[in-house]
Design an enzyme around this catalytic site. Structure first.
Site, PDB file in Angstrom:
ATOM      1  N   LYS A  44       0.860  -1.182   0.000  1.00 15.20           N
ATOM      2  CA  LYS A  44       0.000   0.000   0.000  1.00 15.20           C
ATOM      3  C   LYS A  44       0.890   1.224   0.000  1.00 15.20           C
ATOM      4  CE  LYS A  44      -3.888   2.181   0.210  1.00 15.20           C
ATOM      5  NZ  LYS A  44      -3.471   2.875  -1.052  1.00 15.20           N
ATOM      6  N   GLN A  53       7.229   3.856   3.940  1.00 17.63           N
ATOM      7  CA  GLN A  53       5.814   3.477   3.950  1.00 17.63           C
ATOM      8  C   GLN A  53       5.575   2.214   4.791  1.00 17.63           C
ATOM      9  OE1 GLN A  53       3.916   5.593   1.524  1.00 17.63           O
ATOM     10  NE2 GLN A  53       2.201   5.056   2.855  1.00 17.63           N
ATOM     11  N   LYS A  66       5.373   3.449   8.413  1.00 19.03           N
ATOM     12  CA  LYS A  66       4.217   4.340   8.542  1.00 19.03           C
ATOM     13  C   LYS A  66       2.934   3.508   8.592  1.00 19.03           C
ATOM     14  CE  LYS A  66       4.072   7.647   5.463  1.00 19.03           C
ATOM     15  NZ  LYS A  66       3.772   8.478   4.265  1.00 19.03           N
ATOM     16  N   LYS A  99       5.448   1.709  -3.034  1.00 21.25           N
ATOM     17  CA  LYS A  99       5.373   3.057  -3.608  1.00 21.25           C
ATOM     18  C   LYS A  99       5.651   2.946  -5.100  1.00 21.25           C
ATOM     19  CE  LYS A  99       4.792   7.363  -2.343  1.00 21.25           C
ATOM     20  NZ  LYS A  99       4.063   7.911  -1.192  1.00 21.25           N
ATOM     21  N   GLY A 101      -2.652   8.241  -4.379  1.00 21.49           N
ATOM     22  CA  GLY A 101      -1.967   9.423  -4.899  1.00 21.49           C
ATOM     23  C   GLY A 101      -0.735   9.805  -4.101  1.00 21.49           C
ATOM     24  N   ASP A 102       0.020  10.709  -4.661  1.00 20.03           N
ATOM     25  CA  ASP A 102       1.160  11.366  -4.006  1.00 20.03           C
ATOM     26  C   ASP A 102       1.402  12.617  -4.864  1.00 20.03           C
ATOM     27  OD1 ASP A 102       3.370  10.761  -1.815  1.00 20.03           O
ATOM     28  OD2 ASP A 102       4.476  11.536  -3.515  1.00 20.03           O
ATOM     29  N   THR A 149      -4.435  13.686   4.919  1.00 23.38           N
ATOM     30  CA  THR A 149      -3.018  13.815   5.276  1.00 23.38           C
ATOM     31  C   THR A 149      -2.774  15.126   6.017  1.00 23.38           C
ATOM     32  OG1 THR A 149      -2.527  12.569   3.279  1.00 23.38           O
ATOM     33  CG2 THR A 149      -0.668  13.617   4.386  1.00 23.38           C
ATOM     34  N   ASN A 187      -2.050  19.125  -2.160  1.00 20.27           N
ATOM     35  CA  ASN A 187      -3.078  18.456  -1.359  1.00 20.27           C
ATOM     36  C   ASN A 187      -2.780  18.511   0.139  1.00 20.27           C
ATOM     37  OD1 ASN A 187      -3.659  15.497  -0.040  1.00 20.27           O
ATOM     38  ND2 ASN A 187      -5.419  16.340  -1.135  1.00 20.27           N
TER      39      ASN A 187
HETATM   40  P1  NDP Z   1       0.876  17.782  -4.568  1.00 25.29           P
HETATM   41  O1  NDP Z   1       1.341  17.389  -5.925  1.00 25.29           O
HETATM   42  O2  NDP Z   1      -0.570  17.985  -4.340  1.00 25.29           O
HETATM   43  O3  NDP Z   1       1.625  19.109  -4.093  1.00 25.29           O
HETATM   44  C1  NDP Z   1       3.010  19.159  -4.023  1.00 25.29           C
HETATM   45  C2  NDP Z   1       3.421  20.545  -3.576  1.00 25.29           C
HETATM   46  O4  NDP Z   1       4.813  20.508  -3.241  1.00 25.29           O
HETATM   47  C3  NDP Z   1       3.260  21.594  -4.652  1.00 25.29           C
HETATM   48  O5  NDP Z   1       3.034  22.843  -4.071  1.00 25.29           O
HETATM   49  C4  NDP Z   1       4.621  21.560  -5.337  1.00 25.29           C
HETATM   50  O6  NDP Z   1       4.953  22.768  -6.010  1.00 25.29           O
HETATM   51  C5  NDP Z   1       5.543  21.331  -4.173  1.00 25.29           C
HETATM   52  N1  NDP Z   1       6.723  20.575  -4.642  1.00 25.29           N
HETATM   53  C6  NDP Z   1       6.743  19.311  -5.139  1.00 25.29           C
HETATM   54  N2  NDP Z   1       7.981  18.955  -5.510  1.00 25.29           N
HETATM   55  C7  NDP Z   1       8.749  20.004  -5.250  1.00 25.29           C
HETATM   56  C8  NDP Z   1      10.131  20.246  -5.398  1.00 25.29           C
HETATM   57  N3  NDP Z   1      10.953  19.306  -5.921  1.00 25.29           N
HETATM   58  N4  NDP Z   1      10.602  21.462  -5.005  1.00 25.29           N
HETATM   59  C9  NDP Z   1       9.757  22.409  -4.487  1.00 25.29           C
HETATM   60  N5  NDP Z   1       8.431  22.223  -4.320  1.00 25.29           N
HETATM   61  C10 NDP Z   1       7.943  21.048  -4.694  1.00 25.29           C
HETATM   62  O7  NDP Z   1       1.452  16.668  -3.591  1.00 25.29           O
HETATM   63  P2  NDP Z   1       0.997  16.287  -2.107  1.00 25.29           P
HETATM   64  O8  NDP Z   1       0.537  17.506  -1.395  1.00 25.29           O
HETATM   65  O9  NDP Z   1       0.117  15.116  -2.182  1.00 25.29           O
HETATM   66  O10 NDP Z   1       2.384  15.777  -1.467  1.00 25.29           O
HETATM   67  C11 NDP Z   1       3.248  16.645  -0.745  1.00 25.29           C
HETATM   68  C12 NDP Z   1       4.154  15.807   0.134  1.00 25.29           C
HETATM   69  O11 NDP Z   1       3.363  15.045   1.052  1.00 25.29           O
HETATM   70  C13 NDP Z   1       5.019  14.770  -0.580  1.00 25.29           C
HETATM   71  O12 NDP Z   1       6.239  14.625   0.122  1.00 25.29           O
HETATM   72  C14 NDP Z   1       4.222  13.492  -0.430  1.00 25.29           C
HETATM   73  O13 NDP Z   1       5.045  12.337  -0.525  1.00 25.29           O
HETATM   74  C15 NDP Z   1       3.692  13.664   0.977  1.00 25.29           C
HETATM   75  N6  NDP Z   1       2.510  12.884   1.349  1.00 25.29           N
HETATM   76  C16 NDP Z   1       1.377  12.930   0.599  1.00 25.29           C
HETATM   77  C17 NDP Z   1       0.268  12.209   0.988  1.00 25.29           C
HETATM   78  C18 NDP Z   1      -1.021  12.283   0.270  1.00 25.29           C
HETATM   79  O14 NDP Z   1      -1.988  11.684   0.735  1.00 25.29           O
HETATM   80  N7  NDP Z   1      -1.141  13.015  -0.814  1.00 25.29           N
HETATM   81  C19 NDP Z   1       0.324  11.323   2.166  1.00 25.29           C
HETATM   82  C20 NDP Z   1       1.538  11.418   2.921  1.00 25.29           C
HETATM   83  C21 NDP Z   1       2.588  12.152   2.492  1.00 25.29           C
HETATM   84  P3  NDP Z   1       4.939  22.812  -7.613  1.00 25.29           P
HETATM   85  O15 NDP Z   1       3.495  22.827  -7.998  1.00 25.29           O
HETATM   86  O16 NDP Z   1       5.647  24.077  -7.939  1.00 25.29           O
HETATM   87  O17 NDP Z   1       5.671  21.595  -8.074  1.00 25.29           O
HETATM   88  O1  2IT Z   2       3.036   8.903   1.411  1.00 20.84           O
HETATM   89  C1  2IT Z   2       1.884   8.475   1.617  1.00 20.84           C
HETATM   90  O2  2IT Z   2       1.568   7.950   2.696  1.00 20.84           O
HETATM   91  C2  2IT Z   2       0.897   8.624   0.548  1.00 20.84           C
HETATM   92  N1  2IT Z   2       1.212   9.207  -0.488  1.00 20.84           N
HETATM   93  C3  2IT Z   2      -0.485   8.040   0.702  1.00 20.84           C
HETATM   94  C4  2IT Z   2      -0.476   6.579   0.404  1.00 20.84           C
HETATM   95  C5  2IT Z   2      -1.837   5.917   0.362  1.00 20.84           C
HETATM   96  O3  2IT Z   2      -1.842   4.736  -0.002  1.00 20.84           O
HETATM   97  O4  2IT Z   2      -2.854   6.523   0.679  1.00 20.84           O
END
Ligand code: NDP
Ligand code: 2IT
Length: 450
Positions: free
Chosen positions: A95, A116, A119, A131, A170-171, A215, A246
Site C-alpha cells: 500500500k 511506507q 508508517k 510506492k 496518490g502522491d 493527510t 493536497n
Molecule cells: P501535490 O502534488 O498535491 O503538491 C506538491 C506541492 O509541493 C506543490 O506545491 C509543489 O509545487 C511542491 N513541490 C513538489 N515537488 C517540489 C520540489 N521538488 N521542489 C519544491 N516544491 C515542490 O502533492 P501532495 O501535497 O500530495 O504531497 C506533498 C508531500 O506530502 C510529498 O512529500 C508526499 O510524498 C507527501 N505525502 C502525501 C500524501 C497524500 O496523501 N497526498 C500522504 C503522505 C505524504 P509545484 O506545484 O511548484 O511543483
Molecule cells: O506517502 C503516503 O503515505 C501517501 N502518499 C499516501 C499513500 C496511500 O496509499 O494513501
C-alpha cells in the site's frame, strides 16, 4: 555529514545497503534514519538478528520498472519510465502512493516505499508498504495528455495490482483526477469493478469522504497532540506550511479551524507571505480549480507578497509544517526556525527535513513529528476507504474524521510511550521507528522465511 555512531552490526548492514544500491542517496538516507534508532531493538530481540530481519526489510520483495509510451497533443511520441516497488507485505497488501514528477527515479521510489512500511504499521491497519510513480511531468499538460499517460501507465501496472495484492493511491502530481483515469483503465482491462484496488477515488465512484483532507488534517491532529503533551495549544499560533498541494491545503484548513494563523505557503517557484492569514478559498480556487501557479495569489489578495525563489523557513513562526517534498528543510533552515522561536515542526511531506535539521530541532528542544508518524493520516484513511469498499458501505464525513482523529491520537501515544520506554522521552523519531519496525519484524518472524 556528521553522523550518529551506529552499533557495529547495524553499520555493516548499512554499508551493505549502500553497496547493493549505488547512487540512491535518498534511499540510503531513509534507511540510515531507521537504523540509527534500532540499537536498543537488536539488543532486546536476538531472534530478529537470527532471522536477518533488518537485512530482509531493506530489500524490496519486488521491484517493477517499465516503459510508459504515450502521445502528446501534437501527436509526438513521449516515453517515460514507470516504477512500482513492492517493499513489504508482512502486514497486508502493498500500500502506498504513486508520484508523477520529473525527479522520480528508483532511489526516490525506494526511499518512499521503505518509509511506507513503518508508517503503515503505525496506523494499526492491515497494510504492507509500497510506492510507485513515473518521471512524468504533469505541469502544463492538457487533461487529454494526463488521461493518455495514466492509461498507458496502467496498461503495464495492472498485472501487478489487486485489492489483496497491491493498492496504489496518490502522491505528488497524482490526485483524484489521475486516480480516476487509472481506475477506469484498470476496470476496462480486467473487466472488474474492483473498488479496493486503488484509493483516493472520487466519492461518486467508491471513494471515501475525508481522504482528500486526511493527510493535512492528520498532520495537524498530530502537532496538536505534540503541543498538548507539552501543556500548550494551537490557538492563536503563527504557522508556516510549505507547498500548496493536497497536503498543504488541508493542513492549512485544519490549522485555521483550530484557531491558528497560517502566514505563508509556497510552491517550487517561490513563497507567498500573507501576514493576515492565508485566504483558503482563494488558494483552493487557484490550485484545485484553476490548476494555476501560486504567484497568482497576490494578484487577488491585497497585502500579500510573493517572493520568487524565496526561502519559506525565514518567515517567523511557532509551528512549521513542511508539506512539499524531501530535503526541503536544511540544517541551516532549522537553525533559522529555532532562532525565530519555533516550538513545533511536523512533517506533512515525506522526509522533508534533512538529518541535520532533525538534529538541530532535537538539540533545541523543538517538538519534532517525523513524517512516517505525522503524515500517516492519508494512508490510514486509504485503509478506511478499503474497509468501506470491502463492505460496500460509505461512511459520513463526521464518522470518518472521527476515526482519523482517533488513529492519529493512537499513533502519537505509541510514539511517545515507545520513546519513553527507551529512555528517550519526547523523541518521536525513535518512537516511530522502533514501534513501526517491531510490529513488522514480529510479523516477519511469524510468517517464516518468505
Ligand atoms: P501535490 O502534488 O498535491 O503538491 C506538491 C506541492 O509541493 C506543490 O506545491 C509543489 O509545487 C511542491 N513541490 C513538489 N515537488 C517540489 C520540489 N521538488 N521542489 C519544491 N516544491 C515542490 O502533492 P501532495 O501535497 O500530495 O504531497 C506533498 C508531500 O506530502 C510529498 O512529500 C508526499 O510524498 C507527501 N505525502 C502525501 C500524501 C497524500 O496523501 N497526498 C500522504 C503522505 C505524504 P509545484 O506545484 O511548484 O511543483
Ligand atoms: O506517502 C503516503 O503515505 C501517501 N502518499 C499516501 C499513500 C496511500 O496509499 O494513501
Amino acid at each position: 555529514m556528521l553522523r550518529a555512531v551506529l552499533d557495529e552490526k547495524l553499520e555493516t548492514i548499512f554499508d551493505d545497503v549502500v553497496r547493493r544500491n549505488p547512487a540512491e542517496p535518498e534511499f540510503h538516507q531513509a534507511v540510515r534514519e531507521v537504523l540509527d534508532s534500532l540499537g536498543p531493538v537488536i539488543a532486546k530481540h536476538p531472534d530478529f538478528a537470527r532471522h536477518k530481519i533488518i537485512q530482509r526489510i531493506c530489500e524490496p520483495e519486488r521491484q517493477v520498472i517499465f516503459r510508459v509510451p504515450w502521445q502528446d497533443d501534437r501527436g509526438e511520441v513521449q516515453i517515460n519510465r514507470g516504477f512500482r516497488v513492492e517493499f513489504n507485505s508482512a502486514l497486508g497488501p502493498y500500500k502506498g502512493g504513486l508520484r508523477f514528477h520529473p525527479s522520480v527515479n528508483l532511489g526516490i521510489v525506494k526511499f518512499l516505499g521503505f518509509e511506507q512500511i513503518f508508517k503503515n504499521a503505525l496506523t494499526g491497519m492491515p497494510i504492507g508498504g509500497g510506492k510507485g510513480g513515473a518521471d512524468f511531468d504533469p505541469k502544463g499538460r492538457s487533461d487529454g495528455e494526463i488521461m493518455r499517460f495514466c492509461q498507458s501507465f496502467m496498461t503495464e501496472l495492472y498485472r501487478h495490482l489487486g485489492e489483496y495484492t497491491d493498492v496504489p493511491a496518490g502522491d505528488i502530481g497524482v490526485g483524484t483526477r489521475e486516480i480516476g483515469y487509472l481506475f477506469g483503465q484498470y476496470k476496462r482491462i480486467t473487466n472488474r469493478y474492483e473498488s479496493g484496488v486503488l484509493t483516493g477515488k472520487g466519492t461518486d465512484w467508491g471513494g471515501s469522504l475525508v481522504r482528500t483532507e486526511a493527510t493535512g488534517y492528520g498532520a495537524v491532529f498530530f502537532v496538536a497532540e505534540m503541543l498538548k503533551a507539552r501543556g500548550v495549544g494551537l490557538e492563536g499560533r503563527r504557522c508556516v506550511v510549505s507547498g500548496s498541494g493536497n497536503v498543504a491545503i488541508y493542513a492549512i484548513e485544519k490549522l485555521q479551524q483550530l484557531g491558528a494563523i497560517v502566514v505563508a505557503c509556497s510552491d517550487s517557484d517561490g513563497v507567498v507571505h500573507d501576514p493576515l492569514g492565508i485566504d483558503l478559498d482563494l488558494l483552493k480556487q487557484i490550485k484545485e480549480v484553476d490548476r494555476a501557479r501560486l504567484s497568482v495569489y497576490v494578484e487577488r489578495r491585497p497585502g500579500a507578497q510573493h517572493r520568487p525563489g524565496g526561502n519559506i523557513w525565514s518567515v517567523p513562526c511557532e509551528v512549521a509544517v513542511p508539506s512539499a517534498t524531501q530535503n526541503e528543510l536544511s540544517g541551516r533552515d532549522a537553525e533559522t526556525l529555532v532562532a525565530n522561536g519555533c516550538l513545533a515542526v511536523v512533517e506533512g511531506a515525506n522526509m522533508p527535513c534533512t538529518a541535520e535539521a532533525v538534529r538541530a530541532f532535537h538539540t533545541a528542544g523543538v517538538a519534532f513529528g517525523p513524517g512516517k508518524a505525522a503524515n500517516a493520516g492519508g494512508v490510514a484513511t486509504s485503509a478506511l476507504e478499503m474497509q468501506q469498499n470491502a463492505s460496500r458501505d460509505s461512511w459520513t464525513f463526521e464518522h470518518t474524521e472521527h476515526r482519523l482523529a482517533a488513529i492519529m491520537e493512537s499513533i502519537h501515544r505509541t510514539c511517545l510511550e515507545t520513546a519513553e520506554e527507551l529512555g528517550m522521552p519526547g523523541n518521536y523519531v525513535i518512537g516511530a521507528n522502533v514501534a513501526g519496525f517491531e510490529k513488522v519484524a514480529r510479523a516477519m518472524v511469524a510468517l517464516g522465511l518468505v
